[in-house]
Design an enzyme around this catalytic site. Structure first.
Site, PDB file in Angstrom:
ATOM      1  N   GLY A  21       0.832  -1.195   0.000  1.00 24.35           N
ATOM      2  CA  GLY A  21       0.000   0.000   0.000  1.00 24.35           C
ATOM      3  C   GLY A  21       0.859   1.233   0.000  1.00 24.35           C
ATOM      4  N   MET A  23       1.870   2.944   2.365  1.00 22.92           N
ATOM      5  CA  MET A  23       2.817   3.043   3.471  1.00 22.92           C
ATOM      6  C   MET A  23       3.790   1.876   3.520  1.00 22.92           C
ATOM      7  SD  MET A  23       2.410   5.861   5.002  1.00 22.92           S
ATOM      8  CE  MET A  23       3.343   5.529   6.480  1.00 22.92           C
ATOM      9  N   LYS A  41       5.771  -6.092   8.663  1.00 23.42           N
ATOM     10  CA  LYS A  41       5.400  -4.901   7.916  1.00 23.42           C
ATOM     11  C   LYS A  41       6.646  -4.070   7.648  1.00 23.42           C
ATOM     12  CE  LYS A  41       2.291  -0.924   7.947  1.00 23.42           C
ATOM     13  NZ  LYS A  41       1.186  -0.248   8.665  1.00 23.42           N
ATOM     14  N   ASP A 141      -8.613   5.056  11.036  1.00 23.27           N
ATOM     15  CA  ASP A 141      -8.509   4.616   9.633  1.00 23.27           C
ATOM     16  C   ASP A 141      -9.196   3.261   9.450  1.00 23.27           C
ATOM     17  OD1 ASP A 141      -7.835   4.942   6.972  1.00 23.27           O
ATOM     18  OD2 ASP A 141      -5.886   3.954   7.189  1.00 23.27           O
ATOM     19  N   LYS A 143     -11.419   0.781   7.689  1.00 22.81           N
ATOM     20  CA  LYS A 143     -11.895   0.571   6.323  1.00 22.81           C
ATOM     21  C   LYS A 143     -11.761  -0.915   6.026  1.00 22.81           C
ATOM     22  CE  LYS A 143      -7.319   1.763   4.465  1.00 22.81           C
ATOM     23  NZ  LYS A 143      -6.569   2.682   3.599  1.00 22.81           N
ATOM     24  N   PRO A 144     -12.446  -1.438   5.005  1.00 24.14           N
ATOM     25  CA  PRO A 144     -12.390  -2.878   4.732  1.00 24.14           C
ATOM     26  C   PRO A 144     -10.983  -3.417   4.522  1.00 24.14           C
ATOM     27  CG  PRO A 144     -14.234  -1.899   3.563  1.00 24.14           C
ATOM     28  CD  PRO A 144     -13.458  -0.754   4.155  1.00 24.14           C
ATOM     29  N   ASP A 167      -3.545  -2.258  11.322  1.00 24.54           N
ATOM     30  CA  ASP A 167      -3.074  -0.979  10.790  1.00 24.54           C
ATOM     31  C   ASP A 167      -3.450   0.203  11.673  1.00 24.54           C
ATOM     32  OD1 ASP A 167      -1.630   0.556   9.114  1.00 24.54           O
ATOM     33  OD2 ASP A 167      -2.841   0.219   7.343  1.00 24.54           O
TER      34      ASP A 167
END
Length: 500
Positions: A21, A23, A41, A141, A143-144, A167
């Protein structure tokens, strides 16, 4: 740039890229010391090289994610094992539990969820948020794509995968310093709560707004506030009507309660959990007559911000603009079509989290009725609230609605104005009926009316012939009756005008 086969910190061998993504990248890796697989990550933002200050901010954001996760121990929050800060990498790495690389976003690309499935997922996400909020952490943040899936055991009823919230990189911890310059906004625009964009204060209610949008997308199959650009999306979050849900069935009142632009009018976590539990169990949420007023969010204003409008038939501050309700179609089968499509621009803006319409006579011009002080109420003297709410199963003509958060003085002024045309108008609080959205004083004509068409004829005789001035509404203790809304014109009403 790291690649497959690389060994990080002399210990973690990168096996497979799970996703990338803006980030950075998440890898499946093998811990060569403990002989287990983990997720790592790698924080490496896309785009041009960062300045020293940007690198510092990014580094601090990664560390904040690690601290946030380390403070939480919950089955629906991803577990962090450790943080790697190596000289070979300009940014830290996060070592976390390995979950299937599938996200809720991936699941939704196969088709929409049923209201019961969405409610179960919603309760799990809410349980994670409650733990985070109790620790002083706001996610900011939701979100799906940030909801990972963990398959349930075969004996677990429902079959819908369990979810894990991840996240927390832009999470807001109590006592932490701001990471961005004043005015910077981080997060996914279509899921950001309006108060965050306005800068009017943040609190747990902002995460609940985002949760409401995730559930809307999961069941309806569209992202209602997404536009062609980030700026256009932010503008839509602030002011654009939210399309009324048509597939959500018993989940629709929950969406309406969450997607209210005034955070003070959203339900608190306890009430929201009760609402979702009822939908998940296949029953109807039954509100109590009192003590249903949502708690004010931290730092949130006590009155609504901006104009209020509502979805299909729910009241708004300018009368409610109750558009016609469409019966929910059958749940869609899973299919390989994208669930998130271009947002629909239709009327609905939701600081209107409630629409109560009740049958009650009371007020000036009704002939012989007196208030408790023994005086006949005049056109500027609203009646007292009824001692007992009207019985379930009543049609009324909704004339206006005022958010409870606006205060009783605003309600009384609006009632006095409505009585100039309809002297028998009265008011009731919407929280008393499951078929209406909570959080509003609803001003209405009591009838009695046999059905919604009769209510519209009553209004037409008084020159109220548009959906902005009159709508037939049904009072019921069942949330399944939310769709009983009858909108002008009288000659060909739109919506559902009878219960049969």
């Amino acid at each position: 740039m790291s690649g497959q086969g690389d060994v990080i910190d002399g210990r973690f061998e990168l096996l497979e890229r799970l996703g990338s993504g803006g980030m950075g990248t998440v890898w499946r890796a093998r811990d060569t010391v403990l002989h287990r697989e983990v997720a790592i990550k790698e924080v490496r933002p896309a785009g041009p090289e960062l300045t020293a200050e940007q690198s510092r901010v990014l580094r601090e954001r990664v560390l904040r994610e690690a601290r946030a996760l380390a403070r939480l121990n919950h089955p629906h929050v991803v577990t962090i094992h450790q943080i790697l800060d190596t000289p070979a990498s300009p940014h830290p790495w996060l070592v976390m539990e390995l979950l299937p690389g599938r996200t809720l976003q991936d699941l939704l690309e196969e088709g929409t969820l049923t209201p019961r499935e969405a409610a179960r997922i919603g309760r799990e996400l809410l349980s994670a948020l409650r733990v985070a909020h109790a620790a002083g952490i706001l996610h900011r943040d939701i979100k799906p794509a940030n909801v990972l899936l963990r398959e349930r055991s075969p004996q677990d009823a429902g079959g819908t995968p369990s979810v894990v919230l991840t996240d927390f990189g832009i999470a807001s911890l109590s006592g932490s310093t701001q990471l961005t310059a004043t005015g910077d906004l981080i997060g996914s625009p279509e899921y950001i709560a309006p108060e965050r964009i306005r800068g009017t204060g943040e609190g747990p209610a902002g995460d609940l707004w985002s949760l409401g949008l995730v559930l809307y997308v999961a069941v309806e199959g569209v992202s209602p506030l997404r536009r062609g650009t980030s700026l256009a999306t932010l503008a839509a979050v602030l002011d654009s009507p939210v399309p009324p849900p048509v597939r959500s069935g018993p989940l629709a009142p929950v969406l309406g309660a969450l997607l209210v632009r005034d955070p003070a009018l959203r339900p608190d976590a306890d009430r929201l959990d009760a609402m979702l539990a009822a939908v998940a169990d296949g029953t109807t949420w039954q509100p109590t007559a009192i003590s249903q007023r949502p708690a004010t969010a931290v730092g949130a204003p006590s009155t609504p911000v901006g104009p209020i409008s509502t979805p299909v038939g729910a009241p708004d501050a300018t009368m409610g603009q109750p558009a016609a309700t469409v019966d929910p179609p059958p749940a869609e089968p899973r299919r390989r079509t994208p669930v998130i499509v271009a947002a629909v621009a239709v009327a609905f803006a939701l600081v209107a989290g409630a629409a109560l319409v009740l049958a009650l006579r009371g007020g000036a011009g009704t002939g012989g009725d007196e208030d408790k002080a023994g005086k006949r109420p005049g056109p500027t003297t609203p009646p007292a609230s009824p001692d007992a709410p009207p019985a379930s199963g009543t049609w009324i003509a909704q004339l206006f609605s005022e958010p409870v958060g606006s205060g009783e003085a605003a309600r009384d002024r609006r009632l006095a104005a409505v009585r100039k045309d309809v002297p028998e108008a009265a008011y009731v609080r919407s929280d008393d009926y499951a078929s209406l959205r909570p959080g509003f004083w609803v001003i209405y004509a009591p009838g009695p009316f046999a059905d919604g068409r009769a209510a519209l004829r009553f209004c037409a005789e008084r020159g109220k012939t548009s959906g902005d001035t009159c709508v037939g509404r049904y009072l019921s203790s069942s949330g399944g009756d939310y769709g009983l809304q009858c909108k002008p014109p009288v000659s060909a009403p739109v919506g559902r005008c009878t219960r049969a």
